[in-house]
Design a protein around this motif. Structure first.
Motif, PDB file in Angstrom:
ATOM      1  N   ARG A  67       0.880  -1.173   0.000  1.00 36.21           N
ATOM      2  CA  ARG A  67       0.000   0.000   0.000  1.00 36.21           C
ATOM      3  C   ARG A  67       0.913   1.216   0.000  1.00 36.21           C
ATOM      4  NH1 ARG A  67      -3.617   2.026   5.024  1.00 36.21           N
ATOM      5  NH2 ARG A  67      -1.512   2.473   5.739  1.00 36.21           N
ATOM      6  N   ALA A  68       0.712   2.107  -0.942  1.00 37.17           N
ATOM      7  CA  ALA A  68       1.634   3.226  -1.116  1.00 37.17           C
ATOM      8  C   ALA A  68       1.433   4.288  -0.040  1.00 37.17           C
ATOM      9  CB  ALA A  68       1.455   3.847  -2.494  1.00 37.17           C
ATOM     10  N   GLU A  69       2.437   4.432   0.826  1.00 38.79           N
ATOM     11  CA  GLU A  69       2.452   5.539   1.769  1.00 38.79           C
ATOM     12  C   GLU A  69       3.277   6.700   1.211  1.00 38.79           C
ATOM     13  OE1 GLU A  69       3.825   4.165   5.541  1.00 38.79           O
ATOM     14  OE2 GLU A  69       2.000   2.993   5.940  1.00 38.79           O
ATOM     15  N   GLY A  70       4.017   6.441   0.150  1.00 41.83           N
ATOM     16  CA  GLY A  70       4.823   7.467  -0.489  1.00 41.83           C
ATOM     17  C   GLY A  70       4.491   7.547  -1.965  1.00 41.83           C
ATOM     18  N   ASP A  71       5.231   8.406  -2.686  1.00 40.90           N
ATOM     19  CA  ASP A  71       5.011   8.636  -4.109  1.00 40.90           C
ATOM     20  C   ASP A  71       6.211   8.102  -4.879  1.00 40.90           C
ATOM     21  OD1 ASP A  71       4.678   9.781  -6.701  1.00 40.90           O
ATOM     22  OD2 ASP A  71       3.394  11.324  -5.817  1.00 40.90           O
ATOM     23  N   ILE A  72       5.971   7.388  -5.948  1.00 41.46           N
ATOM     24  CA  ILE A  72       7.049   6.843  -6.753  1.00 41.46           C
ATOM     25  C   ILE A  72       7.953   7.952  -7.278  1.00 41.46           C
ATOM     26  CG2 ILE A  72       5.744   6.855  -8.915  1.00 41.46           C
ATOM     27  CD1 ILE A  72       8.319   4.227  -7.706  1.00 41.46           C
ATOM     28  N   ALA A  73       7.419   9.157  -7.430  1.00 39.08           N
ATOM     29  CA  ALA A  73       8.223  10.260  -7.942  1.00 39.08           C
ATOM     30  C   ALA A  73       9.408  10.555  -7.033  1.00 39.08           C
ATOM     31  CB  ALA A  73       7.363  11.515  -8.102  1.00 39.08           C
ATOM     32  N   ALA A  74       9.251  10.314  -5.740  1.00 39.69           N
ATOM     33  CA  ALA A  74      10.341  10.580  -4.800  1.00 39.69           C
ATOM     34  C   ALA A  74      11.474   9.571  -4.961  1.00 39.69           C
ATOM     35  CB  ALA A  74       9.811  10.542  -3.361  1.00 39.69           C
ATOM     36  N   ILE A  75      11.168   8.403  -5.516  1.00 39.06           N
ATOM     37  CA  ILE A  75      12.159   7.355  -5.683  1.00 39.06           C
ATOM     38  C   ILE A  75      12.809   7.409  -7.065  1.00 39.06           C
ATOM     39  CG2 ILE A  75      12.549   4.853  -5.502  1.00 39.06           C
ATOM     40  CD1 ILE A  75      11.662   6.129  -2.918  1.00 39.06           C
ATOM     41  N   ASN A  76      12.148   8.052  -8.027  1.00 39.09           N
ATOM     42  CA  ASN A  76      12.628   8.073  -9.412  1.00 39.09           C
ATOM     43  C   ASN A  76      14.117   8.374  -9.568  1.00 39.09           C
ATOM     44  OD1 ASN A  76      10.156   7.384 -10.398  1.00 39.09           O
ATOM     45  ND2 ASN A  76       9.729   9.345 -11.367  1.00 39.09           N
ATOM     46  N   PRO A  77      14.656   9.422  -8.911  1.00 36.87           N
ATOM     47  CA  PRO A  77      16.078   9.755  -9.133  1.00 36.87           C
ATOM     48  C   PRO A  77      17.038   8.629  -8.769  1.00 36.87           C
ATOM     49  CG  PRO A  77      14.924  11.583  -8.080  1.00 36.87           C
ATOM     50  CD  PRO A  77      13.990  10.417  -8.048  1.00 36.87           C
ATOM     51  N   VAL A  78      16.644   7.781  -7.839  1.00 36.75           N
ATOM     52  CA  VAL A  78      17.534   6.699  -7.412  1.00 36.75           C
ATOM     53  C   VAL A  78      17.835   5.753  -8.568  1.00 36.75           C
ATOM     54  CG1 VAL A  78      17.796   4.765  -5.807  1.00 36.75           C
ATOM     55  CG2 VAL A  78      16.654   6.856  -5.068  1.00 36.75           C
ATOM     56  N   PHE A  79      16.860   5.549  -9.438  1.00 33.60           N
ATOM     57  CA  PHE A  79      17.056   4.601 -10.535  1.00 33.60           C
ATOM     58  C   PHE A  79      18.064   5.094 -11.566  1.00 33.60           C
ATOM     59  CE2 PHE A  79      12.846   3.329  -8.909  1.00 33.60           C
ATOM     60  CZ  PHE A  79      13.144   2.017  -8.608  1.00 33.60           C
ATOM     61  N   GLN A  80      18.364   6.379 -11.543  1.00 33.22           N
ATOM     62  CA  GLN A  80      19.420   6.879 -12.417  1.00 33.22           C
ATOM     63  C   GLN A  80      20.785   6.345 -11.988  1.00 33.22           C
ATOM     64  OE1 GLN A  80      18.584   8.508 -15.152  1.00 33.22           O
ATOM     65  NE2 GLN A  80      16.442   8.368 -14.486  1.00 33.22           N
ATOM     66  N   GLU A  81      20.870   5.842 -10.752  1.00 40.21           N
ATOM     67  CA  GLU A  81      22.119   5.290 -10.237  1.00 40.21           C
ATOM     68  C   GLU A  81      22.234   3.783 -10.464  1.00 40.21           C
ATOM     69  OE1 GLU A  81      22.502   6.426  -6.110  1.00 40.21           O
ATOM     70  OE2 GLU A  81      21.392   8.285  -6.459  1.00 40.21           O
ATOM     71  N   GLN A  82      21.203   3.170 -11.015  1.00 42.23           N
ATOM     72  CA  GLN A  82      21.199   1.719 -11.187  1.00 42.23           C
ATOM     73  C   GLN A  82      22.246   1.302 -12.214  1.00 42.23           C
ATOM     74  OE1 GLN A  82      17.526  -0.923 -11.250  1.00 42.23           O
ATOM     75  NE2 GLN A  82      17.936  -0.790 -13.440  1.00 42.23           N
ATOM     76  N   PRO A  83      23.136   0.369 -11.851  1.00 41.41           N
ATOM     77  CA  PRO A  83      24.168  -0.071 -12.798  1.00 41.41           C
ATOM     78  C   PRO A  83      23.583  -0.946 -13.906  1.00 41.41           C
ATOM     79  CG  PRO A  83      24.315  -1.312 -10.759  1.00 41.41           C
ATOM     80  CD  PRO A  83      23.294  -0.245 -10.523  1.00 41.41           C
ATOM     81  N   ASP A  84      24.357  -1.120 -14.966  1.00 37.02           N
ATOM     82  CA  ASP A  84      23.863  -1.833 -16.146  1.00 37.02           C
ATOM     83  C   ASP A  84      23.612  -3.310 -15.895  1.00 37.02           C
ATOM     84  OD1 ASP A  84      23.956   0.512 -17.536  1.00 37.02           O
ATOM     85  OD2 ASP A  84      25.751   0.032 -18.695  1.00 37.02           O
ATOM     86  N   ASN A  85      24.197  -3.888 -14.839  1.00 35.83           N
ATOM     87  CA  ASN A  85      23.986  -5.324 -14.590  1.00 35.83           C
ATOM     88  C   ASN A  85      22.683  -5.589 -13.834  1.00 35.83           C
ATOM     89  OD1 ASN A  85      25.071  -4.210 -12.127  1.00 35.83           O
ATOM     90  ND2 ASN A  85      25.448  -6.300 -11.433  1.00 35.83           N
ATOM     91  N   CYS A  86      21.945  -4.530 -13.502  1.00 37.23           N
ATOM     92  CA  CYS A  86      20.690  -4.663 -12.747  1.00 37.23           C
ATOM     93  C   CYS A  86      19.481  -4.312 -13.608  1.00 37.23           C
ATOM     94  CB  CYS A  86      20.687  -3.748 -11.528  1.00 37.23           C
ATOM     95  SG  CYS A  86      21.923  -4.132 -10.277  1.00 37.23           S
ATOM     96  N   VAL A  87      18.407  -5.034 -13.392  1.00 34.05           N
ATOM     97  CA  VAL A  87      17.089  -4.672 -13.918  1.00 34.05           C
ATOM     98  C   VAL A  87      16.117  -4.706 -12.752  1.00 34.05           C
ATOM     99  CG1 VAL A  87      15.162  -5.330 -15.401  1.00 34.05           C
ATOM    100  CG2 VAL A  87      17.505  -5.531 -16.259  1.00 34.05           C
ATOM    101  N   THR A  88      15.314  -3.663 -12.628  1.00 33.46           N
ATOM    102  CA  THR A  88      14.301  -3.609 -11.570  1.00 33.46           C
ATOM    103  C   THR A  88      12.918  -3.793 -12.175  1.00 33.46           C
ATOM    104  OG1 THR A  88      15.602  -2.147 -10.152  1.00 33.46           O
ATOM    105  CG2 THR A  88      13.229  -2.177  -9.787  1.00 33.46           C
ATOM    106  N   THR A  89      12.132  -4.668 -11.584  1.00 34.03           N
ATOM    107  CA  THR A  89      10.743  -4.848 -11.980  1.00 34.03           C
ATOM    108  C   THR A  89       9.853  -4.306 -10.864  1.00 34.03           C
ATOM    109  OG1 THR A  89      11.247  -6.837 -13.273  1.00 34.03           O
ATOM    110  CG2 THR A  89       8.956  -6.515 -12.612  1.00 34.03           C
ATOM    111  N   LEU A  90       9.122  -3.241 -11.173  1.00 40.03           N
ATOM    112  CA  LEU A  90       8.178  -2.654 -10.222  1.00 40.03           C
ATOM    113  C   LEU A  90       6.809  -3.280 -10.438  1.00 40.03           C
ATOM    114  CD1 LEU A  90       9.065   1.144 -10.472  1.00 40.03           C
ATOM    115  CD2 LEU A  90       9.308  -0.277  -8.443  1.00 40.03           C
ATOM    116  N   VAL A  91       6.183  -3.729  -9.362  1.00 35.28           N
ATOM    117  CA  VAL A  91       4.866  -4.340  -9.443  1.00 35.28           C
ATOM    118  C   VAL A  91       3.906  -3.581  -8.541  1.00 35.28           C
ATOM    119  CG1 VAL A  91       3.504  -6.433  -9.067  1.00 35.28           C
ATOM    120  CG2 VAL A  91       5.856  -6.615  -9.902  1.00 35.28           C
ATOM    121  N   ASN A  92       2.900  -2.977  -9.134  1.00 36.12           N
ATOM    122  CA  ASN A  92       1.865  -2.280  -8.376  1.00 36.12           C
ATOM    123  C   ASN A  92       0.508  -2.824  -8.796  1.00 36.12           C
ATOM    124  OD1 ASN A  92       0.394  -0.412  -6.836  1.00 36.12           O
ATOM    125  ND2 ASN A  92       0.187   0.926  -8.613  1.00 36.12           N
ATOM    126  N   LEU A  93      -0.079  -3.651  -7.953  1.00 33.65           N
ATOM    127  CA  LEU A  93      -1.360  -4.271  -8.277  1.00 33.65           C
ATOM    128  C   LEU A  93      -2.521  -3.294  -8.189  1.00 33.65           C
ATOM    129  CD1 LEU A  93      -0.867  -7.630  -6.320  1.00 33.65           C
ATOM    130  CD2 LEU A  93      -0.584  -7.238  -8.776  1.00 33.65           C
TER     131      LEU A  93
END
Length: 274
Positions: A67-93
């Motif tokens: 259950r979202a207590e926060g906003d995905i927009a606040a997390i967005n900048p972090v993904f700019q730091e994700q290295p090329d060997n990683c893939v993140t799958t976000l699941v929001n039902l």
């Protein structure tokens, strides 16, 4: 690097992959990490600790929104730091699977998310992380080595001061492994989910238990005990013997006062030997 374009979690697609352009999804990853989350601000620190993992190949990160207590927009900048060997799958039902928030699965800490994301993980080797904890850079590396020849692997954790984020001492009270620690007699030991890696093919029968608390538990927060009870009874575990998880203490947890007392005793013992 792709990142979520939505400004509200409510408009995010059910599944959204974040990775560098051309990242291959079909070939299995060397390891996966499952994170059920409420989108608390601490998720950023948890993710950065995953991005900093060393000496591993491809890593699949799966984030499931309870259950979202926060906003995905606040997390967005972090993904700019994700290295090329990683893939993140976000699941929001778009709804919570937990009875805590109106769903149908009894586990209050994420409902069926750990089960769902474990099946979704495109790796045989699945580790877990809560969004208020973080990992040492060699966490996944050590677990992958320890799980060879075993069905699951486990590592130790640091108790961390929630205000200063300073590690206080290594937990040798609770999350210490099979037939050890404070749960030795009642549960044949215990390992916190943050400290576990499962070979999910070998331990397939265990995955559904992430959504099932133990009988008689009125808090509905003991699915992790249920999982470890099954692991210690039916499967072989390999230890790393090293603390690679930073576990943030929470004063709202049932065992908080007991942990503080134990930490104080360890501090006094250490002071007496100096």
């Amino acid at each position: 690097m792709k990142s979520p374009t939505e400004t509200s979690i409510g408009t995010m697609p059910v599944t959204h992959h974040i990775g560098h352009d051309g990242a291959a999804l079909q070939p299995p990853f060397d390891a996966a990490i499952v994170i059920p989350t409420l989108l608390r601000p601490s998720l950023a620190q948890a993710l950065r600790s995953i991005f900093a993992q060393e000496n591993i190949g491809r890593l699949h990160i799966l984030i499931g929104v309870d259950r979202a207590e926060g906003d995905i927009a606040a997390i967005n900048p972090v993904f700019q730091e994700q290295p090329d060997n990683c893939v993140t799958t976000l699941v929001n039902l778009g709804y919570s699977t937990s009875t805590r928030h109106g769903g149908v699965h009894a586990a209050w800490d994420g409902g069926a998310l750990r089960t769902i994301l474990s099946y979704m993980a495109n790796s045989r080797y699945v580790a877990y992380l809560d969004d208020d904890n973080w990992l040492a850079p060699d966490h996944v590396e050590k677990l992958l080595k320890a799980i060879q020849g075993h069905d699951y692997a486990y590592t130790l954790r640091w108790y961390v001061d929630p205000a200063t984020l300073k590690p206080l001492c290594v937990d040798r009270l609770e999350s210490v492994g099979p037939d050890a620690g404070g749960y030795k007699d009642s549960l044949r030991g215990f390992v916190d989910p943050n400290c576990l890696m499962l070979d999910k093919i070998a331990c397939l029968a265990v995955l559904g238990l992430w959504s099932v608390p133990m009988k008689g538990d009125d808090t509905n927060l003991s699915a992790d005990r249920q999982v470890f009870a099954a692991l210690v009874q039916h499967f072989r575990g390999g230890p790393t013997h090293t603390p690679t998880v930073f576990y943030r203490l929470n004063e709202l947890d049932k065992g908080y006062s007991k942990r503080l007392e134990w930490i104080a005793r360890q501090s006094n013992k250490n002071a007496g030997t100096q």
